[in-house]
Design an enzyme around this catalytic site. Sequence first.
Site, PDB file in Angstrom:
ATOM      1  CB  CYS A 148      -0.883   0.132   1.115  1.00 52.60           C
ATOM      2  SG  CYS A 148      -1.817   1.489   1.316  1.00 52.60           S
ATOM      3  CG  HIS A 176       0.542  -6.217  11.953  1.00 59.12           C
ATOM      4  ND1 HIS A 176       0.830  -5.684  10.726  1.00 59.12           N
ATOM      5  CD2 HIS A 176      -0.863  -6.407  12.148  1.00 59.12           C
ATOM      6  CE1 HIS A 176      -0.404  -5.552  10.002  1.00 59.12           C
ATOM      7  NE2 HIS A 176      -1.486  -5.782  10.965  1.00 59.12           N
ATOM      8  CD  GLU A 178       1.300  -1.194   8.427  1.00 58.34           C
ATOM      9  OE1 GLU A 178       0.143  -1.394   8.053  1.00 58.34           O
ATOM     10  OE2 GLU A 178       1.813   0.080   8.941  1.00 58.34           O
ATOM     11  CB  THR A 244      -0.951   2.562   8.354  1.00 52.90           C
ATOM     12  OG1 THR A 244      -1.171   1.162   7.953  1.00 52.90           O
ATOM     13  CG2 THR A 244       0.299   2.805   7.479  1.00 52.90           C
ATOM     14  CB  CYS A 283      -3.310   4.984   6.022  1.00 54.86           C
ATOM     15  SG  CYS A 283      -4.698   3.968   6.393  1.00 54.86           S
ATOM     16  CB  SER A 313      -3.919  -4.060  13.320  1.00 56.11           C
ATOM     17  OG  SER A 313      -3.555  -3.046  14.208  1.00 56.11           O
ATOM     18  CB  SER A 379      -8.958  -6.390   5.302  1.00 57.25           C
ATOM     19  OG  SER A 379      -9.063  -6.608   6.612  1.00 57.25           O
TER      20      SER A 379
HETATM   21  S1  SF4 Z   1      -5.523   0.471   6.089  1.00 54.29           S
HETATM   22 FE1  SF4 Z   1      -4.463   2.134   5.082  1.00 54.29          FE
HETATM   23  S2  SF4 Z   1      -2.240   1.682   5.084  1.00 54.29           S
HETATM   24 FE2  SF4 Z   1      -3.497  -0.441   5.525  1.00 54.29          FE
HETATM   25  S3  SF4 Z   1      -3.911  -1.248   3.356  1.00 54.29           S
HETATM   26 FE3  SF4 Z   1      -5.584   0.149   3.870  1.00 54.29          FE
HETATM   27  S4  SF4 Z   1      -5.146   2.240   2.901  1.00 54.29           S
HETATM   28 FE4  SF4 Z   1      -3.361   0.978   3.160  1.00 54.29          FE
END
Ligand code: SF4
Length: 414
Positions: A148, A176, A178, A244, A283, A313, A379
């Site tokens: 991302c 995690h 990320e 993020t 984000c 998360s 998600s």
């Molecule tokens: S939550 Fe934010 S950083 Fe994570 S994939 Fe979605 S837009 Fe990107």
Amino acid sequence: MKQFEVPVYYRSPIIGKVKDTRKITDPRKKDFTPTVLDFGPVQFLIPRHFGFCYGVENAIEISYRALEENPGKRIFLLSQMIHNPEVNADLRQRGIRFIMDTEGNQFTEWDELTPDDIVVIPAFGTTVEIQRLLEAKGIETQKYNTTCPFVEKVWKRSAKLGEDDFSVIIHGKHKHEETRATFSHSYQGAPSVVIKDMEEAKVLADVIRGSISHADFYKIFEGKYSEGFDPVHDLERVGVVNQTTMLAGETQAIADFFKNVMEEVHGTADLKNRYADTRDTLCYATNDNQQATYGVLEEPADLALVIGGYNSSNTSHIAELCEEKLPTYFIQNELEITGPSLIRHFNYPKQKMEETRDWLTLPGKSDSPLRIVLTSGASCPDATVDRVMQKVLSYFEEVRSPEEVLEDCLGKED
Ligand code: SF4
């Protein structure tokens, strides 16, 4: 914002319509009041912003394209593409294999990969070490790289801190994906350490003040600092970045806290030289989702249903906010609901499933309607949210049809 091609079965006729209408009536997201879907005996309060974000839609589009463009080839995902069990199961069922799980446990040995294989990098990104390893094997890593851009922005921020000779404090969950990726990118250019919350921030502050010994630092933060990290020298100039999807308020509090600590230890005159004001690196989706959650929680409600993967998360933080005010059930889909008398849900802090009996009190004829906050993580497909709503509705009598409810409610917003 760019429109992505996401399989139609992730879209939804009810929630999708609500979102589309809100996008038209409030394009700049100034209004964080929820939409109320009034089915009669039950009302659903739908926050202004939730569900698939830019990074997730981008990752889904690229992964399905990888499948389409490479018939007959072996296609691997480095790990879960996003933290949603249904999306990952669908990809698996279409032939995509996973190289490792979210904890980094390997399903496919690196030696098994060949230059002919396709490897999709997930939305969280990956470590520099894994990227180099894949490239050394002759695997093209950029073609299906779904990292991302908002995660990459954090990596750039860390790199800049390193160039300016600051160390990087990463507010995130160190296991995690990320945060593992961000940590790896960060320590290429700067000494780096991961803290998960304010409690750990306070411990690190005591290291800065000299009230915790450096030997103890290595014990307490084992596995969370970069190689060669020197707590004497490397905590003299610091900046804070974050995973993020952390809670915005917590990151801000941690950044302010370190600013104060550096001022206390080195004095106000030297503060600019000691603390890099990075502003938070959350984000837009995390910000909007959290603001929309605060917005919906201002309305009276009886309970909240928060839908998402149990390793997500950002979903856990939405559940955390709802729990402060309402009985909240964090569920991955409608299958966790057995009936009005039983729901299975996830306790994120304890990392275990729980069951609650009689969670849904059906109102009598003269009672006021039950009000349910219905939301999901970044998600989670809207189709899953629809199915949860339909399942809950199936327990009520004399509910209005979705068409009638949408017409009534969204007609007013047109
Ligand atoms: S939550 Fe934010 S950083 Fe994570 S994939 Fe979605 S837009 Fe990107």
